[in-house]
Motif scaffolding. Sequence first.
Motif, PDB file in Angstrom:
ATOM      1  N   ASP A   8      -5.244  -7.526 -13.875  1.00 17.34           N
ATOM      2  CA  ASP A   8      -5.934  -7.044 -12.679  1.00 17.34           C
ATOM      3  C   ASP A   8      -6.413  -5.609 -12.896  1.00 17.34           C
ATOM      4  O   ASP A   8      -5.762  -4.829 -13.588  1.00 17.34           O
ATOM      5  N   PRO A   9      -7.560  -5.258 -12.313  1.00 20.11           N
ATOM      6  CA  PRO A   9      -7.999  -3.857 -12.400  1.00 20.11           C
ATOM      7  C   PRO A   9      -7.031  -2.961 -11.651  1.00 20.11           C
ATOM      8  O   PRO A   9      -6.477  -3.351 -10.610  1.00 20.11           O
ATOM      9  N   PRO A  10      -6.758  -1.766 -12.145  1.00 13.56           N
ATOM     10  CA  PRO A  10      -5.809  -0.872 -11.470  1.00 13.56           C
ATOM     11  C   PRO A  10      -6.359  -0.387 -10.136  1.00 13.56           C
ATOM     12  O   PRO A  10      -7.574  -0.243  -9.949  1.00 13.56           O
ATOM     13  N   LEU A  11      -5.448  -0.140  -9.224  1.00  7.03           N
ATOM     14  CA  LEU A  11      -5.787   0.436  -7.926  1.00  7.03           C
ATOM     15  C   LEU A  11      -5.472   1.922  -7.987  1.00  7.03           C
ATOM     16  O   LEU A  11      -4.330   2.305  -8.218  1.00  7.03           O
ATOM     17  N   ILE A  12      -6.479   2.756  -7.815  1.00  9.91           N
ATOM     18  CA  ILE A  12      -6.307   4.209  -7.867  1.00  9.91           C
ATOM     19  C   ILE A  12      -6.600   4.773  -6.481  1.00  9.91           C
ATOM     20  O   ILE A  12      -7.680   4.553  -5.923  1.00  9.91           O
ATOM     21  N   VAL A  13      -5.621   5.477  -5.923  1.00  9.53           N
ATOM     22  CA  VAL A  13      -5.704   5.990  -4.560  1.00  9.53           C
ATOM     23  C   VAL A  13      -5.542   7.502  -4.590  1.00  9.53           C
ATOM     24  O   VAL A  13      -4.638   8.007  -5.265  1.00  9.53           O
ATOM     25  N   PRO A  14      -6.384   8.249  -3.892  1.00  8.90           N
ATOM     26  CA  PRO A  14      -6.175   9.703  -3.788  1.00  8.90           C
ATOM     27  C   PRO A  14      -4.806  10.015  -3.200  1.00  8.90           C
ATOM     28  O   PRO A  14      -4.359   9.357  -2.262  1.00  8.90           O
ATOM     29  N   TRP A  15      -4.151  11.027  -3.739  1.00  6.28           N
ATOM     30  CA  TRP A  15      -2.804  11.386  -3.322  1.00  6.28           C
ATOM     31  C   TRP A  15      -2.721  11.651  -1.832  1.00  6.28           C
ATOM     32  O   TRP A  15      -1.778  11.204  -1.167  1.00  6.28           O
ATOM     33  N   GLU A  16      -3.693  12.327  -1.277  1.00 11.25           N
ATOM     34  CA  GLU A  16      -3.623  12.683   0.140  1.00 11.25           C
ATOM     35  C   GLU A  16      -3.917  11.503   1.063  1.00 11.25           C
ATOM     36  O   GLU A  16      -3.790  11.626   2.277  1.00 11.25           O
ATOM     37  N   GLU A  17      -4.288  10.349   0.484  1.00  6.94           N
ATOM     38  CA  GLU A  17      -4.525   9.148   1.277  1.00  6.94           C
ATOM     39  C   GLU A  17      -3.399   8.124   1.140  1.00  6.94           C
ATOM     40  O   GLU A  17      -3.457   7.046   1.734  1.00  6.94           O
ATOM     41  N   VAL A  18      -2.386   8.451   0.347  1.00  8.20           N
ATOM     42  CA  VAL A  18      -1.238   7.552   0.212  1.00  8.20           C
ATOM     43  C   VAL A  18      -0.485   7.486   1.534  1.00  8.20           C
ATOM     44  O   VAL A  18      -0.219   8.512   2.159  1.00  8.20           O
ATOM     45  N   ILE A  19      -0.153   6.289   1.971  1.00  7.14           N
ATOM     46  CA  ILE A  19       0.589   6.093   3.218  1.00  7.14           C
ATOM     47  C   ILE A  19       2.075   6.031   2.884  1.00  7.14           C
ATOM     48  O   ILE A  19       2.482   5.337   1.951  1.00  7.14           O
ATOM     49  N   ALA A  20       2.872   6.765   3.616  1.00  6.71           N
ATOM     50  CA  ALA A  20       4.319   6.717   3.421  1.00  6.71           C
ATOM     51  C   ALA A  20       5.013   6.748   4.778  1.00  6.71           C
ATOM     52  O   ALA A  20       4.597   7.493   5.670  1.00  6.71           O
ATOM     53  N   CYS A  21       6.035   5.931   4.920  1.00  2.00           N
ATOM     54  CA  CYS A  21       6.808   5.958   6.161  1.00  2.00           C
ATOM     55  C   CYS A  21       8.258   5.622   5.856  1.00  2.00           C
ATOM     56  O   CYS A  21       8.574   4.959   4.859  1.00  2.00           O
ATOM     57  N   VAL A  22       9.142   6.121   6.702  1.00  2.00           N
ATOM     58  CA  VAL A  22      10.554   5.757   6.630  1.00  2.00           C
ATOM     59  C   VAL A  22      10.848   4.854   7.819  1.00  2.00           C
ATOM     60  O   VAL A  22      10.322   5.060   8.920  1.00  2.00           O
TER      61      VAL A  22
END
Length: 355
Positions: A155-169
């Motif tokens: 599969d082609p890699p998925l590259i995401v800008p760091w400031e658009e990464v979603i993170a939640c606890v």
Amino acid sequence: MNDPMYNRLPHTGDFEFESGTEAFYLSPKPLPTGSAAFSGQRMHRAVSDVFLDFAHSASGLEFAVRASVGSVIFMMIFFFLVNVLLAGSSFYHGWPFWSNLIEYVKNPFLWGFTAVHILIAGVPLYKSIHQITSVPPVRFNRQRREVAYVRQKGDPPLIVPWEEVIACVTAGTTVNPYAVMHSYSLMIGLRDSISGEVVWLTLNVGHLSLAVSEWEALRVYMEEGPLALPEPLLVDEEFQEGTVAYFHMCRGVYREMHSWPVYAFGFLTIQFCSGWTLPCRFSEWIYTRPKAAFPDSIREWSKPLPAEQHAKPSAELVRQSAELRQAMSKGQSLFGYYKVKFSEPEAPLANEKIH
């Protein structure tokens, strides 16, 4: 995890409650959390000034193997005891004990049910092992301020800008007739800007604060570099969670803290029925197997860049980070800053002062 009530992608500070699970978003943007950066599960496989590889450790696999083995052995012991009781009942009525016990044990329905149980326990375990060995880790490139993920080979890699990464606890509870079980996790979402699909990576932890600290370790690496990462509590990897040495260390601590009857039935019996050190050895073996390699495009993407080509944080991230740090310097916590309060027993964390 995206809630339509926002009519947009989540931002830092958003709070959701759905189906008994509470979720608090730490990114985007990846703002300071005020928590100590810490990774307790050897999640950082490779760290350099250019990139950090993030993947599940041997401890998670060790627990999965132990739970699978334990559930199968428990079921077999249960059926054996039932057969002994049935044979004893037959003996009471004048039938031979041993021949009846053998007949009960040879019951094809019993072995068929056991085989189905082994299959149910084994399929998720196989998928976990396949995921570990066939998919490269998530790579955080701090010079480009991007994150790369390969879903599966080819599969082609998925590259995401760091400031658009979603993170939640997240924090949730499971209620059964015997107890209320609390569960906590860190979830990292990588969104494909073309399709809009979000790939979620979930790390289960023992406490909400540990989930925040795992994310903070990634954040400080991306914002400050490898020197900002904390030193591991156990420098010797032999004693890391999930290893044989760690197992025997825990056994010694348990023995010192409990009486012999509690030690015998609370540790020895349970651990023996769940494989003793076999899950540790198996997970360590899987952990040391050659992993899937990154495609050529990611290896090229991972090469160092001249200093003048390093990506810079956005002005919005710098502004919001400065505002949050100022609030924290006055004794306010991250959760307090966003007026978020998790349900008990995590409420004290929301009021904790983070400096």
